[in-house]
Design a protein around this motif. Structure first.
Motif, mmCIF file in Angstrom:
data_model
loop_
_atom_site.group_PDB
_atom_site.id
_atom_site.type_symbol
_atom_site.label_atom_id
_atom_site.label_comp_id
_atom_site.label_asym_id
_atom_site.label_seq_id
_atom_site.Cartn_x
_atom_site.Cartn_y
_atom_site.Cartn_z
ATOM 1 N N THR A 56 0.709 -1.490 -0.034
ATOM 2 C CA THR A 56 0.169 0.417 0.061
ATOM 3 C C THR A 56 1.035 1.250 -0.144
ATOM 4 O O THR A 56 1.469 1.403 0.662
ATOM 5 C CB THR A 56 -1.057 0.169 1.283
ATOM 6 O OG1 THR A 56 -1.563 0.977 0.893
ATOM 7 C CG2 THR A 56 -0.343 0.012 2.873
ATOM 8 N N ASP A 57 0.228 1.807 -0.379
ATOM 9 C CA ASP A 57 0.840 3.860 -0.665
ATOM 10 C C ASP A 57 -0.234 4.189 0.312
ATOM 11 O O ASP A 57 -1.324 4.617 0.085
ATOM 12 C CB ASP A 57 0.720 4.086 -2.201
ATOM 13 C CG ASP A 57 1.298 5.563 -2.263
ATOM 14 O OD1 ASP A 57 1.492 6.430 -1.099
ATOM 15 O OD2 ASP A 57 1.692 5.922 -3.355
ATOM 16 N N THR A 58 0.757 4.036 1.448
ATOM 17 C CA THR A 58 0.582 5.160 2.993
ATOM 18 C C THR A 58 -0.285 6.565 2.056
ATOM 19 O O THR A 58 -1.105 7.891 3.048
ATOM 20 C CB THR A 58 1.115 5.493 3.460
ATOM 21 O OG1 THR A 58 2.435 5.505 3.469
ATOM 22 C CG2 THR A 58 1.032 3.771 4.568
ATOM 23 N N SER A 59 0.455 7.512 1.404
ATOM 24 C CA SER A 59 0.243 8.655 1.072
ATOM 25 C C SER A 59 -1.205 8.992 -0.136
ATOM 26 O O SER A 59 -1.740 10.338 0.193
ATOM 27 C CB SER A 59 1.015 9.224 -0.015
ATOM 28 O OG SER A 59 1.062 8.645 -1.336
ATOM 29 N N THR A 60 -1.172 8.101 -0.238
ATOM 30 C CA THR A 60 -2.813 7.667 -1.555
ATOM 31 C C THR A 60 -3.583 6.289 -1.019
ATOM 32 O O THR A 60 -5.009 6.361 -0.512
ATOM 33 C CB THR A 60 -2.698 7.410 -2.988
ATOM 34 O OG1 THR A 60 -1.841 6.531 -2.372
ATOM 35 C CG2 THR A 60 -1.479 8.626 -3.675
ATOM 36 N N ASP A 61 -3.477 5.818 -0.135
ATOM 37 C CA ASP A 61 -4.791 4.593 0.674
ATOM 38 C C ASP A 61 -4.467 3.679 -1.062
ATOM 39 O O ASP A 61 -5.658 2.630 -0.902
ATOM 40 C CB ASP A 61 -5.988 5.485 1.026
ATOM 41 C CG ASP A 61 -4.844 5.906 2.744
ATOM 42 O OD1 ASP A 61 -4.497 5.193 3.443
ATOM 43 O OD2 ASP A 61 -6.532 6.471 2.671
ATOM 44 N N GLU A 101 6.650 0.668 -5.171
ATOM 45 C CA GLU A 101 7.749 2.293 -5.074
ATOM 46 C C GLU A 101 7.901 3.087 -6.565
ATOM 47 O O GLU A 101 7.824 3.931 -6.560
ATOM 48 C CB GLU A 101 8.983 1.874 -4.386
ATOM 49 C CG GLU A 101 8.581 1.904 -3.099
ATOM 50 C CD GLU A 101 10.439 0.822 -2.533
ATOM 51 O OE1 GLU A 101 10.391 0.684 -1.168
ATOM 52 O OE2 GLU A 101 11.696 0.343 -3.592
ATOM 53 N N VAL A 102 7.630 2.366 -7.643
ATOM 54 C CA VAL A 102 7.987 2.836 -8.868
ATOM 55 C C VAL A 102 6.560 4.056 -9.018
ATOM 56 O O VAL A 102 6.367 4.856 -9.798
ATOM 57 C CB VAL A 102 7.915 2.001 -9.527
ATOM 58 C CG1 VAL A 102 6.625 1.090 -10.374
ATOM 59 C CG2 VAL A 102 8.316 2.468 -11.328
ATOM 60 N N ARG A 103 5.263 3.799 -8.194
ATOM 61 C CA ARG A 103 4.050 4.308 -8.802
ATOM 62 C C ARG A 103 3.962 4.955 -7.198
ATOM 63 O O ARG A 103 2.600 5.895 -7.403
ATOM 64 C CB ARG A 103 2.711 3.231 -8.811
ATOM 65 C CG ARG A 103 2.911 2.123 -9.495
ATOM 66 C CD ARG A 103 1.793 1.184 -9.755
ATOM 67 N NE ARG A 103 2.429 0.127 -10.805
ATOM 68 C CZ ARG A 103 2.275 0.574 -12.269
ATOM 69 N NH1 ARG A 103 2.157 1.234 -12.831
ATOM 70 N NH2 ARG A 103 2.623 -0.585 -13.014
ATOM 71 N N ALA A 104 4.684 5.402 -6.417
ATOM 72 C CA ALA A 104 4.751 6.516 -5.465
ATOM 73 C C ALA A 104 5.025 7.871 -5.449
ATOM 74 O O ALA A 104 5.958 7.831 -6.094
ATOM 75 C CB ALA A 104 4.603 5.198 -4.020
ATOM 76 N N ALA A 105 4.613 8.820 -5.262
ATOM 77 C CA ALA A 105 5.348 9.792 -5.311
ATOM 78 C C ALA A 105 6.078 9.823 -4.691
ATOM 79 O O ALA A 105 7.519 10.554 -5.310
ATOM 80 C CB ALA A 105 4.270 11.386 -4.654
ATOM 81 N N ASP A 106 6.361 9.368 -3.403
ATOM 82 C CA ASP A 106 7.522 9.318 -2.831
ATOM 83 C C ASP A 106 7.879 7.338 -1.631
ATOM 84 O O ASP A 106 6.691 6.510 -1.365
ATOM 85 C CB ASP A 106 7.588 9.591 -0.856
ATOM 86 C CG ASP A 106 8.649 9.222 0.174
ATOM 87 O OD1 ASP A 106 9.926 8.957 -0.298
ATOM 88 O OD2 ASP A 106 8.913 10.651 0.700
ATOM 89 N N PRO A 107 8.648 6.609 -2.266
ATOM 90 C CA PRO A 107 8.652 5.165 -1.971
ATOM 91 C C PRO A 107 8.862 4.743 -0.753
ATOM 92 O O PRO A 107 8.405 4.207 -0.872
ATOM 93 C CB PRO A 107 10.751 4.811 -2.701
ATOM 94 C CG PRO A 107 10.734 5.977 -3.482
ATOM 95 C CD PRO A 107 9.988 7.170 -3.116
ATOM 96 N N LYS A 108 9.399 5.850 0.650
ATOM 97 C CA LYS A 108 9.477 5.669 1.556
ATOM 98 C C LYS A 108 7.638 5.600 1.503
ATOM 99 O O LYS A 108 7.461 5.200 2.990
ATOM 100 C CB LYS A 108 9.394 6.462 2.144
ATOM 101 C CG LYS A 108 11.447 6.844 2.449
ATOM 102 C CD LYS A 108 12.016 7.583 3.250
ATOM 103 C CE LYS A 108 12.072 9.005 3.280
ATOM 104 N NZ LYS A 108 12.142 9.570 2.022
ATOM 105 N N HIS A 109 6.686 5.678 1.045
ATOM 106 C CA HIS A 109 5.327 5.765 1.398
ATOM 107 C C HIS A 109 4.590 4.840 1.070
ATOM 108 O O HIS A 109 4.352 3.992 1.514
ATOM 109 C CB HIS A 109 4.896 7.107 1.021
ATOM 110 C CG HIS A 109 4.234 8.730 1.684
ATOM 111 N ND1 HIS A 109 4.467 8.930 0.652
ATOM 112 C CD2 HIS A 109 5.206 8.453 2.326
ATOM 113 C CE1 HIS A 109 4.853 10.199 1.151
ATOM 114 N NE2 HIS A 109 5.175 10.431 2.183
ATOM 115 N N CYS A 110 5.420 3.328 0.239
ATOM 116 C CA CYS A 110 5.130 2.369 0.037
ATOM 117 C C CYS A 110 5.247 0.873 1.312
ATOM 118 O O CYS A 110 6.394 1.057 1.595
ATOM 119 C CB CYS A 110 5.920 1.189 -0.949
ATOM 120 S SG CYS A 110 5.042 1.915 -2.467
#
Lengths: 200, 218
Positions: free
Chosen positions: A55-60, A101-110
């Motif tokens: 999950t990408d926690t910045s977008t859920d 990670e490749v789809r998130a604004a910030d990889p750390k959010h994955c």
């Protein structure tokens, strides 16, 4: 007397129409009864499939990545399912994470979608577990997720089951036990894709 | 004083009165809105990425289903990476006309010579297929070009009074492109200001993928 009986009969008919059944949707007529059932290749079950939820926690956004594993030459299906490796090397989880990670604004959010208690306070991948964020096709048919909302963040856990209901119930039990919250936000996915992908 | 006694079923008029009352009650019940059997549980969407096929020793993998630019074009109504601005415009269901590289303004978000044009989401028929959630009236699709052609389709969803939460619409469009192999098209989803953004990138121009749009630049 005769008129009264007519009225009673009419009332009975109206009463039947007014039952809750009258509120139900019309019965679907397209039941494909004329189509033969789809018969799969009965001698060869689908490859072992492992599904990871990240999950990408910045977008859920929650991602599912199916990893199909080619059977070894001596692999024998058990109860119509190909066995999955007893030990899953971390490289599969790493790949699932890389594809988030490749789809998130910030990889750390994955992070993996199975989160520890207190994740909402420390949103780190270290507070998630890869081995409980996956399900394998030799032991389950569906993967489920259940979450609670901490502000805008979805805090989730994962479950595996032999049906959608079982997978979701397991995820929900896990989420509610771990976080001591009601986890009403749920979803699920079949472990094996509906349309088997052709081999390249 | 009139005493209410039990109805005299032997008299047709009394039976008719009862029938009328019951008929009225039945009609009211039948026209009342149906109550839900049970409350709908909120659904959590799971976005399925392309499946990977690993070999039996788990030493290598490839995408399980080979995808091509045709799979991508099928989701965009024929718009594809590498197309010139006028080609993209001509592929739109409702073209703007007169769009060319020379007529487009340079984008301030990039140091390279990147140009773009945008159209309201409501006007982007072929590009907005699959969006079920509400979109604010100011939501747009921005098409970004290098001199070599289109390299990004950027969906920018802005909430407004008519649609306070655009995340469903963003998720609808993101879900369509997440299923495309990242060697064909790479979709990313992020938020900036109040906007939800879904960028669909040409993976062949990977150095531009990390450059995001920021709401303040608008």
């Amino acid at each position: 007397m005769r008129n009264s009986l007519h009225c009673v009969a009419l009332l009975l008919a109206l009463g039947m129409l007014a039952t809750p059944a009258a509120h139900a949707a019309p019965t679907p007529f397209d039941l494909n009864l004329d189509l033969p059932p789809v018969i799969g290749e009965s001698t060869k079950p689908p490859d072992c499939t492992i599904v990871y939820l990240t999950t990408d926690t910045s977008t859920d956004d929650v991602y599912a990545e199916r990893m199909m594993i080619e059977p070894s030459d001596n692999a024998v299906p058990v109860a119509g399912r190909m066995p999955c490796p007893a030990r899953i090397p971390p490289k599969l989880a790493d790949q699932a994470m890389a594809d988030c990670e490749v789809r998130a604004a910030d990889p750390k959010h994955c992070v993996f979608a199975d989160m520890s208690r207190g994740f909402e306070r420390e949103r780190s991948i270290n507070n998630t577990a890869e081995n409980t964020a996956r399900c394998a096709s030799d032991t389950a048919t569906d993967i489920g997720i259940a979450c609670w909302k901490s502000g805008t963040l979805d805090v989730c856990n994962v479950g595996c089951g032999q049906s959608v209901a079982e997978a979701v119930a397991q995820a929900r039990r896990r989420c509610e036990a771990k976080h001591r919250q009601s986890c009403p936000l749920t979803g699920s996915l079949p472990i094996i894709a509906a349309t088997p992908a052709p081999k390249q | 004083m009139i005493e209410a006694g039990p109805p005299d079923w032997s008299r047709p008029r009394a039976g008719m009165r009862i029938a009328r009352d019951l008929l009225l009650a039945a009609a009211l019940f039948a026209t009342a809105p149906a109550l839900p059997v049970r409350a709908q549980q909120p659904a959590k969407r799971i976005l399925a990425m392309p499946a990977l096929q690993w070999d039996s020793t788990l030493s290598s993998f490839h995408t399980a289903r080979h995808q091509t630019i045709a799979d991508f074009s099928a989701l965009t109504g024929g718009v594809g990476f590498g197309m010139s601005p006028s080609e993209v415009d001509n592929a739109l269901a409702d073209p703007l006309h007169g769009v060319s590289w020379d007529s487009l303004p340079k984008s301030a978000d990039f140091t390279d010579d990147i140009r773009s044009f945008q159209l309201p989401l409501a006007r982007a028929a072929g590009l907005r297929t699959g969006i079920a959630g509400c979109t604010g009236t100011d939501s747009t699709v921005v098409l970004l070009f290098r001199r070599q052609g289109l390299f990004r389709i950027s969906y920018r969803f802005f909430p407004d009074a008519s649609c306070r939460d655009v995340s469903g619409a963003a998720s609808d469009i993101f879900a369509r492109f997440v299923g495309i192999d990242r060697s064909v098209a790479l979709a990313v989803h992020y938020r900036t200001g109040s906007a939800d953004v879904v960028d669909v990138n040409d993976p062949g121009v990977s150095y531009l993928v990390p450059i995001r749009w920021h709401a303040r630049a608008q």
